[in-house]
Design an enzyme around this catalytic site. Sequence first.
Site, PDB file in Angstrom:
ATOM      1  CD  GLU A  91       5.498  -2.471   4.279  1.00 35.09           C
ATOM      2  OE1 GLU A  91       5.578  -2.543   3.055  1.00 35.09           O
ATOM      3  OE2 GLU A  91       5.417  -3.445   5.045  1.00 35.09           O
ATOM      4  CB  CYS A 139       4.412  -0.912  -2.436  1.00 36.12           C
ATOM      5  SG  CYS A 139       3.375  -2.115  -1.695  1.00 36.12           S
TER       6      CYS A 139
END
Length: 1002
Positions: free
Chosen positions: A761, A795
């Site tokens: 990720e 993020c």
Amino acid sequence: MIGRAMTSSPPPFTAPYAPDDRVIAERLLASAPLDAGQEARIDRVASRLIEAIRTNDDPLGGVEDMLREFALSTKEGLALMVLAEALLRVPDARTADRFIEDKLGEGDFIHHETRSSAFLVNASAWALGLSARVIQPGETPQGTIGRLAKRLGAPAVRAATRQAMRLMGSHFVLGETIEAALARVHAPTASRYSFDMLGEGARTAADAQRYFNSYATAIDAIGRSAGGRPLPERPGISVKLSALHPRFEAVSHARVMKELVPRLIELARRAKSHDLNFTVDAEEADRLELSLDVIAAAFADTSLQGWDGFGLAIQAYQKRAAEVIAWTDALARAHARHMMVRLVKGAYWDTEVKRAQERGLDDYPVFTRKAMTDLNYVDCAQRLLALRPRIFPQFATHNALTVATVLELAGGESGFEFQRLHGMGEALYARLREDHPKLAHRTYAPVGSHRDLLAYLVRRLLENGANSSFVALAADDAIPVKTLLRRPAAIIGSAAQARHPKIPLPRDLLPRRINSRGIEFGERAALGKLVAEIARTKIPAKGSIADSSTADAERAVAAARAGFPAWAATSAIERAAMLERAADLLEARAAHFMALLQREGGKTLDDALSELREATDFCRYYAAEGRNLFGTGEATPGPTGESNELFLRGRGVFIAISPWNFPLAIFLGQVTAALMAGNSVVAKPAEQTPLIASEAVRLLHEAGIPASALQFVPGDGAIGAVLTAHADIAGVVFTGSTEVARAINRTLAAKDGPIVPLIAETGGINAMIADATALPEQVADDVVTSAFRSAGQRCSALRLLFVQDDVADRTIEMIAGAARELRLGDPADPATHIGPVIDAEAKARLDAHIARMKKQARVHFAGDAPPGNFVAPHIFELRDATELTEEVFGPILHVVRYGAEKFENVLRSIERTGYGLTLGVHSRIDDMIDAVIARLRVGNIYVNRNMIGAVVGVQPFGGFGLSGTGPKAGGPHYLARFATEQTVTVNTAAAGGNAALLSGDE
Ligand SMILES: Cc1cc2nc3c(=O)[nH]c(=O)nc-3n(C[C@H](O)[C@H](O)[C@H](O)COP(=O)(O)OP(=O)(O)OC[C@H]3O[C@@H](n4cnc5c(N)ncnc54)[C@H](O)[C@@H]3O)c2cc1C
């Protein structure tokens, strides 16, 4: 200047935030019933009022007529509501046309044209019918006839639809300015009014000042035309505290008291100078304690002595209403003054239910059955009536049964008044006036421009259109009067039925697992306890966790390898039970982990709590998923005489490498997923946050995970490289930068031996699109949260905002104004909105970017940072999105304007980044939203909300392209990626024949 209080106010209001409905129901059901004569009188009065509503032949019609035609349960009703909410604020014709097409295309408005004779309905239906005819049913707006119709009639359509919306608006709003409103009130001295200055809550200091000025001007204007009658017959004004302060929230308590109280006193003094009724409106439940603190402080001001007009609204749908009444009475007593109290049921029920669910509270602050609200209203009415004359009760309702009941309980017609909203309840109150000429009622009269009325209008449409609402039921002739007269106590029946059977408690919301526990910061006691516990918590010193050596890393892999067979053989049921134990331990030690998150990770209170909840959710979610997936094999269909089963099993040793920005949640998410899938794990946390990780590992061991199945290897990137290069590993799960993910990928590819999976990720240049139909206040809230919360170190954080140029100036100004109100500082202080960035290196990188942007971009906002590793929010406007070439991991927002006709360029710009993690869309045009969703390859898309804080199992998280490999963390496909598959086929006919087939019945 604030006049010092001579007497002291009662202690701050405290009452359990969300007590058990059943306990309250027991009390309410046990209160003395009315006698048969009283009940009969209530029936009689209420029936006459209902009859008046149903036979209303006002040529103007009423909202009741409109709702009968366009109920919210119909697509037309919903389309109408969305149109009403947004159309009048859209400045450009192109967007307005697209919006109208979108909404009218959803309904069958032509059909409504002839059905009702009421003027309002006809006018709306006429205008909408006219518009709708342009877009024929079954056609897409892009269709040929649609195009033709557009060419012929777009301006006419727009004008007609706007006109219809204005008409609806003017039904609910008395005037666009206070002067216009006062002029419309023919004889202000004859009827009682309470004027309300419309608008969304303040987001900026300038908003708050504007609202203050408009209240102040309105008070003087109302005062000048108030005539000579005494209170309570004089007009009044209603004020919203959220309009007077940009951060009207519990965590900003000290600041609100310092800044808002003087403003409220100033307004109250003006109201006193005209001897007006001055009511503080009731808002959301989490602001109740704060509101009462502000009210108490203002009310105590000695300059207000000798005036009986100060008041507040109390909501009966809140479980604490009775306590608020007692507290208000104590306040009035303490200062030997009278107060005016408006009793309402409450206007934010749906918001309260959603918020409590999102926050994972133990219970709701409001009732979940309408009849409980009604029952509590009657009880509160009785309490208020008993407090006369110190308290002057004002009963605000459009419910005929409620009115009749209060009237009966009052035992006379003086010493109180009823209240209604302008544009509603006309027929009911006209009949009441006819039957009881001495009975007073006041009209709450919203004043404001068309732009400001939208949110208010929607509240009213929702309130009236809801099928639980009295107004909606009364409008429906098919519902017998008898049904409307059913008493709330009879509907509830027994305390056991006090809760709505279909609205589960916030923690029981989810299938197969409990929702993580939240803490309501709006409850002083809960917040105080948490903050004190965190302050008391001792955590290991920073630097007490030594980095591992290469030899440590080797040893850890070897130990995990040795531990793998036993762990893989542990049943999924047992593994899941351990994870659930870990979740319980996390909740039991909330303060400990929050202290760690604050001190090592720089997390604010809010962020620390969300992270703790996310970590807890991961444990419970993977436990529930894992039980399902790994519990037993899945039988696969096939020919008779053999059995086929598919099993998932662990792969071996998984390396879990996690980032510093979610040092608990992502760390535990990775580790628990890998463990649940039957792998042993070597966990390497970010070098900035080893303490949190080490405590998390300790907790998992305590929950039963054997030491051999979970090894801890703190260290920097070099140790990560050693681990990923190890020959004996069976997979890697990584969250961090795209560069490091690529390096790991190369390392894995370079090894001989089995090819192992990499679950990565990575980052994103996350964008949000806001068009002209979006509500600027909502956009500002969501942009500020998405771009600046957690100092932009998520993020998912927003980096690039595309805003339609027609509304860009206002939107950017509001975002900048809201950013200015954020407080940077010590994360341990609950009032802090933004804590430090993770370290000096990060700060230097961000400062360099800011310096560069200051030279090449237009600066809309540059905040000031205190000394230390702080970076203040910045807003830069770019000429083109390509000027932002990399993910900037901090509180820095880049804005790009776009023309409605160049929307395609926006989509291309987003695609060009190559990332696809999160995306925000703010629009009311469904067509546009659908097109964006279909077109853009982005992992998490958020429509009309902020774009951070993905909830485990609810918004599985992870992106496309440069943003990661998938599968999504906290999603149903995650665990399987950590596992390997095995099929077992057994020939069940091997022992000589197919017994099952042969012995089967015909
Ligand atoms: C003059 C005036 C001033 C007002 N000022 C305020 C204010 O300051 N703050 C504020 O919040 N509201 C305010 N309101 C709005 C008021 O709360 C609503 O108008 C009111 O809820 C409608 O009540 P009713 O008796 O007319 O309708 P009814 O239809 O009898 O009752 C509607 C009420 O039931 C509640 N309800 C619906 N379903 C459920 C359920 N399942 N469980 C529990 N409750 C449920 C609704 O939320 C609503 O509160 C004001 C209203 C008036 C008339």
